[in-house]
Design a protein around this motif. Structure first.
Motif, PDB file in Angstrom:
ATOM      1  N   GLU A  87       0.798  -1.166  -0.013  1.00  0.00           N
ATOM      2  CA  GLU A  87       0.158   0.052  -0.028  1.00  0.00           C
ATOM      3  C   GLU A  87       0.794   1.200   0.008  1.00  0.00           C
ATOM      4  OE1 GLU A  87      -3.561   1.911   2.626  1.00  0.00           O
ATOM      5  OE2 GLU A  87      -3.016  -0.259   2.895  1.00  0.00           O
ATOM      6  N   TYR A  88       0.467   2.201  -0.723  1.00  0.00           N
ATOM      7  CA  TYR A  88       1.220   3.403  -1.007  1.00  0.00           C
ATOM      8  C   TYR A  88       0.625   4.691  -0.969  1.00  0.00           C
ATOM      9  CZ  TYR A  88       4.799   0.373  -3.187  1.00  0.00           C
ATOM     10  OH  TYR A  88       5.579  -0.566  -3.395  1.00  0.00           O
ATOM     11  N   ASP A  89       0.922   5.666  -0.178  1.00  0.00           N
ATOM     12  CA  ASP A  89       0.272   6.950  -0.233  1.00  0.00           C
ATOM     13  C   ASP A  89       0.716   7.859  -1.215  1.00  0.00           C
ATOM     14  OD1 ASP A  89      -1.279   6.157   1.991  1.00  0.00           O
ATOM     15  OD2 ASP A  89       0.496   6.880   3.615  1.00  0.00           O
ATOM     16  N   VAL A  90      -0.152   8.248  -2.215  1.00  0.00           N
ATOM     17  CA  VAL A  90       0.257   9.045  -3.387  1.00  0.00           C
ATOM     18  C   VAL A  90      -0.686  10.458  -3.317  1.00  0.00           C
ATOM     19  CG1 VAL A  90       0.761   7.060  -4.867  1.00  0.00           C
ATOM     20  CG2 VAL A  90      -1.585   7.817  -4.890  1.00  0.00           C
ATOM     21  N   ILE A  91      -0.266  11.316  -3.997  1.00  0.00           N
ATOM     22  CA  ILE A  91      -0.614  12.455  -4.277  1.00  0.00           C
ATOM     23  C   ILE A  91      -1.206  12.825  -5.648  1.00  0.00           C
ATOM     24  CG2 ILE A  91      -0.557  15.079  -3.808  1.00  0.00           C
ATOM     25  CD1 ILE A  91       1.505  14.498  -1.654  1.00  0.00           C
ATOM     26  N   ILE A 128      14.900  -2.624  -3.446  1.00  0.00           N
ATOM     27  CA  ILE A 128      14.814  -2.284  -4.795  1.00  0.00           C
ATOM     28  C   ILE A 128      13.541  -2.085  -5.167  1.00  0.00           C
ATOM     29  CG2 ILE A 128      15.302  -3.001  -7.090  1.00  0.00           C
ATOM     30  CD1 ILE A 128      17.893  -4.077  -6.602  1.00  0.00           C
ATOM     31  N   LEU A 129      12.651  -3.126  -5.294  1.00  0.00           N
ATOM     32  CA  LEU A 129      11.256  -3.154  -5.692  1.00  0.00           C
ATOM     33  C   LEU A 129      10.519  -2.337  -4.860  1.00  0.00           C
ATOM     34  CD1 LEU A 129      10.967  -6.993  -6.516  1.00  0.00           C
ATOM     35  CD2 LEU A 129      11.836  -5.204  -7.870  1.00  0.00           C
ATOM     36  N   LYS A 130      10.086  -2.389  -3.944  1.00  0.00           N
ATOM     37  CA  LYS A 130       9.326  -1.627  -3.178  1.00  0.00           C
ATOM     38  C   LYS A 130       9.454  -0.222  -3.485  1.00  0.00           C
ATOM     39  CE  LYS A 130       7.350  -5.346   0.113  1.00  0.00           C
ATOM     40  NZ  LYS A 130       7.337  -5.408   1.431  1.00  0.00           N
ATOM     41  N   PRO A 131      10.812   0.188  -2.955  1.00  0.00           N
ATOM     42  CA  PRO A 131      11.190   1.685  -3.356  1.00  0.00           C
ATOM     43  C   PRO A 131      10.637   2.152  -4.681  1.00  0.00           C
ATOM     44  CG  PRO A 131      12.680   0.786  -1.700  1.00  0.00           C
ATOM     45  CD  PRO A 131      11.822  -0.268  -2.456  1.00  0.00           C
ATOM     46  N   GLU A 132      11.323   1.345  -5.666  1.00  0.00           N
ATOM     47  CA  GLU A 132      11.374   1.856  -6.890  1.00  0.00           C
ATOM     48  C   GLU A 132       9.855   1.842  -7.516  1.00  0.00           C
ATOM     49  OE1 GLU A 132      13.368   2.824  -9.300  1.00  0.00           O
ATOM     50  OE2 GLU A 132      15.438   2.291  -8.416  1.00  0.00           O
ATOM     51  N   LEU A 133       8.736   0.836  -7.067  1.00  0.00           N
ATOM     52  CA  LEU A 133       7.592   1.060  -7.304  1.00  0.00           C
ATOM     53  C   LEU A 133       6.875   2.120  -7.038  1.00  0.00           C
ATOM     54  CD1 LEU A 133       5.457  -0.455  -9.227  1.00  0.00           C
ATOM     55  CD2 LEU A 133       4.937  -2.075  -6.907  1.00  0.00           C
ATOM     56  N   GLY A 134       7.191   2.414  -5.629  1.00  0.00           N
ATOM     57  CA  GLY A 134       6.375   3.436  -5.023  1.00  0.00           C
ATOM     58  C   GLY A 134       6.890   4.908  -5.691  1.00  0.00           C
ATOM     59  N   THR A 135       8.093   4.905  -5.998  1.00  0.00           N
ATOM     60  CA  THR A 135       8.423   6.132  -6.824  1.00  0.00           C
ATOM     61  C   THR A 135       7.708   6.387  -8.204  1.00  0.00           C
ATOM     62  OG1 THR A 135      10.550   6.103  -5.600  1.00  0.00           O
ATOM     63  CG2 THR A 135      10.410   7.430  -7.552  1.00  0.00           C
ATOM     64  N   THR A 136       7.718   5.148  -8.788  1.00  0.00           N
ATOM     65  CA  THR A 136       7.164   5.181 -10.139  1.00  0.00           C
ATOM     66  C   THR A 136       5.751   5.353 -10.029  1.00  0.00           C
ATOM     67  OG1 THR A 136       8.627   3.779 -10.707  1.00  0.00           O
ATOM     68  CG2 THR A 136       6.881   3.854 -12.153  1.00  0.00           C
ATOM     69  N   ARG A 138       3.940   7.289  -7.766  1.00  0.00           N
ATOM     70  CA  ARG A 138       3.601   8.454  -7.349  1.00  0.00           C
ATOM     71  C   ARG A 138       3.845   9.378  -8.529  1.00  0.00           C
ATOM     72  NH1 ARG A 138       6.576   6.460  -2.934  1.00  0.00           N
ATOM     73  NH2 ARG A 138       5.208   6.297  -0.892  1.00  0.00           N
ATOM     74  N   SER A 139       5.050   9.138  -9.365  1.00  0.00           N
ATOM     75  CA  SER A 139       5.067  10.331 -10.391  1.00  0.00           C
ATOM     76  C   SER A 139       4.030   9.827 -11.521  1.00  0.00           C
ATOM     77  CB  SER A 139       6.390   9.775 -10.964  1.00  0.00           C
ATOM     78  OG  SER A 139       6.586   8.523 -11.706  1.00  0.00           O
ATOM     79  N   ILE A 140       3.533   8.768 -11.590  1.00  0.00           N
ATOM     80  CA  ILE A 140       2.364   8.500 -12.758  1.00  0.00           C
ATOM     81  C   ILE A 140       1.019   9.144 -12.284  1.00  0.00           C
ATOM     82  CG2 ILE A 140       1.341   6.801 -14.204  1.00  0.00           C
ATOM     83  CD1 ILE A 140       4.107   7.244 -15.130  1.00  0.00           C
ATOM     84  N   ILE A 141       0.969   8.691 -10.954  1.00  0.00           N
ATOM     85  CA  ILE A 141      -0.712   9.127 -10.447  1.00  0.00           C
ATOM     86  C   ILE A 141      -0.642  10.672 -10.334  1.00  0.00           C
ATOM     87  CG2 ILE A 141      -1.963   8.864  -8.559  1.00  0.00           C
ATOM     88  CD1 ILE A 141      -1.119   6.062  -8.273  1.00  0.00           C
ATOM     89  N   ALA A 142       0.518  11.174 -10.347  1.00  0.00           N
ATOM     90  CA  ALA A 142       0.503  12.820  -9.928  1.00  0.00           C
ATOM     91  C   ALA A 142       0.034  13.524 -11.233  1.00  0.00           C
ATOM     92  CB  ALA A 142       1.851  13.430  -9.718  1.00  0.00           C
ATOM     93  N   GLU A 164       6.895   2.195 -17.065  1.00  0.00           N
ATOM     94  CA  GLU A 164       7.724   2.733 -16.409  1.00  0.00           C
ATOM     95  C   GLU A 164       8.879   2.037 -15.507  1.00  0.00           C
ATOM     96  OE1 GLU A 164      10.058   6.424 -15.772  1.00  0.00           O
ATOM     97  OE2 GLU A 164       8.462   5.941 -17.136  1.00  0.00           O
ATOM     98  N   MET A 165       8.124   1.105 -14.843  1.00  0.00           N
ATOM     99  CA  MET A 165       8.922   0.232 -13.808  1.00  0.00           C
ATOM    100  C   MET A 165       9.961  -0.604 -14.666  1.00  0.00           C
ATOM    101  SD  MET A 165       9.217  -0.188 -10.783  1.00  0.00           S
ATOM    102  CE  MET A 165      10.145  -1.393  -9.484  1.00  0.00           C
ATOM    103  N   LEU A 166       9.541  -1.429 -16.004  1.00  0.00           N
ATOM    104  CA  LEU A 166      10.248  -1.966 -16.862  1.00  0.00           C
ATOM    105  C   LEU A 166      11.585  -1.180 -17.146  1.00  0.00           C
ATOM    106  CD1 LEU A 166       7.716  -3.917 -18.604  1.00  0.00           C
ATOM    107  CD2 LEU A 166       9.106  -4.830 -16.756  1.00  0.00           C
TER     108      LEU A 166
END
Length: 348
Positions: A87-91, A128-136, A138-142, A164-166
């Protein structure tokens, strides 16, 4: 010639050789847990040599039982497809905080498992996976508003996050060279999106109103078609009566009533058939006096008397109208005078 020499050597050092074999057997039994390693089904292993170049960057060790030196290591990795929920908190674009539940499917790559172990380690999921996926994510949902991400653009955002993750995993970074894939991403799923309660209620109300508007548009189309149908039906009825003529309308209506009565009589349900009051009336009709011409209406039955021809026929009593007053009869007049004389005597 050599056998006698070996025989004499064995006889001379028999106790020493026997003791050495026993010591080696005991050492093997004692060190066997560290020397024999079993890789289970669906897993891969990575060798690490203590005295020779460290991690083996070659192909991964397949499943099965393998022998190694006690001072070396054989690391076990799960090579099956793994599903992780996070679960991620995104804006969003309009500044709302949205809790997004994302599931992703991945697996390690056998050809680069040694490099993954050397550069990242067994805890690559959290590093790697969880931080990279969270960053990606957040950037897409923004790039989407809360309403778009909640209702219509969820699938689009999901596909963009996967692409973007690939791309991130293929780029050159601190743990891999360019175009070197250490982890294979198979799929990303946005399971749930939790908006603030007020925002979610407002979006659901807006979607409901939009669907209601579509429903009203469809109703208007149906009513328009119904109007056209009734217009055509009216033109057909008008043409029918024009062909029949005004004089034949009662006969036509009588025929329609007869057919309706026959259809009602053929049904299997319980029924009450109401027929007309005369032969000229319709078999089944309510208020048929307005449809039958005056010439065809039933006449009042004549009253036949049996007491004699000189007897006068009975007269029908009519209710007095508002403008006429009822005159007293002969029997009532004397009674009125008597009452008047009695009142005069009482006054005297």
């Amino acid at each position: 010639m050599q056998f006698p020499v070996l025989k004499r050597f064995y006889e001379k050092y028999m106790m020493t050789i026997t003791l050495a074999v026993m010591i080696m057997g005991l050492l093997f039994v004692y060190l066997s847990p560290t020397m024999l390693v079993t890789i289970p089904a669906g897993h891969l292993g990575v060798r690490w040599y203590r005295f020779y170049n460290g991690t083996d960057l070659g192909p991964a060790v397949p499943e099965g039982t393998h022998l190694k030196f006690p001072w070396d290591e054989l690391y076990d990795y799960d090579a099956r497809a793994q599903l992780v929920d996070q679960e991620y908190d995104v804006i969003t674009k309009d500044g709302l905080l949205v809790a997004t539940h994302i599931s992703f499917l991945f697996r390690v790559k056998p050809e680069t498992l040694g490099m993954l172990h050397k550069e990242v380690g067994p805890d690559y999921l959290n590093l790697i996976l969880k931080p990279e996926l969270g960053t990606t994510a957040r950037s897409i949902i923004a790039n989407y508003t809360a309403e778009e991400f909640y209702s219509t653009y969820r699938e689009e955002a999901q596909d963009k996050i996967l692409a973007e993750m690939l791309a991130e995993l293929r780029e050159e970074n601190s743990y891999s060279a360019k175009n070197t894939v250490l982890i294979v991403f198979d799929r990303i799923m946005l399971k749930s999106i939790t908006l603030p309660e007020r925002i979610a209620s407002a979006i659901e109300s807006k979607v409901e109103q939009f669907q209601r508007q579509l429903e009203y548009d469809f109703r208007l189309q149906v009513e328009t078609k119904e109007k056209e149908r009734k217009r055509i039906e009216g033109e057909g009825v008008q043409a029918l009566f024009d062909n029949i003529g005004t004089k034949e309308v009662p006969n036509y209506l009588r025929l329609v009533g007869i057919n309706a009565t026959l259809e009602l009589a053929r049904s299997n349900n319980a029924k009450i058939v109401v027929t007309g009051s005369s032969l000229n009336a319709l078999p089944l009709l309510i208020g048929n006096d307005t449809l039958i011409p005056p010439a065809q209406q039933p006449q009042a039955a004549k009253i036949e008397t049996t007491k004699g021809a000189n007897q006068s026929p009975p007269q029908l009593l009519k209710a007095p109208s508002d403008n006429t007053k009822a005159t007293p009869t002969q029997a009532e007049k004397p009674a009125t005078k008597t009452d008047k004389t009695q009142t005069d005597k009482a006054k005297k």
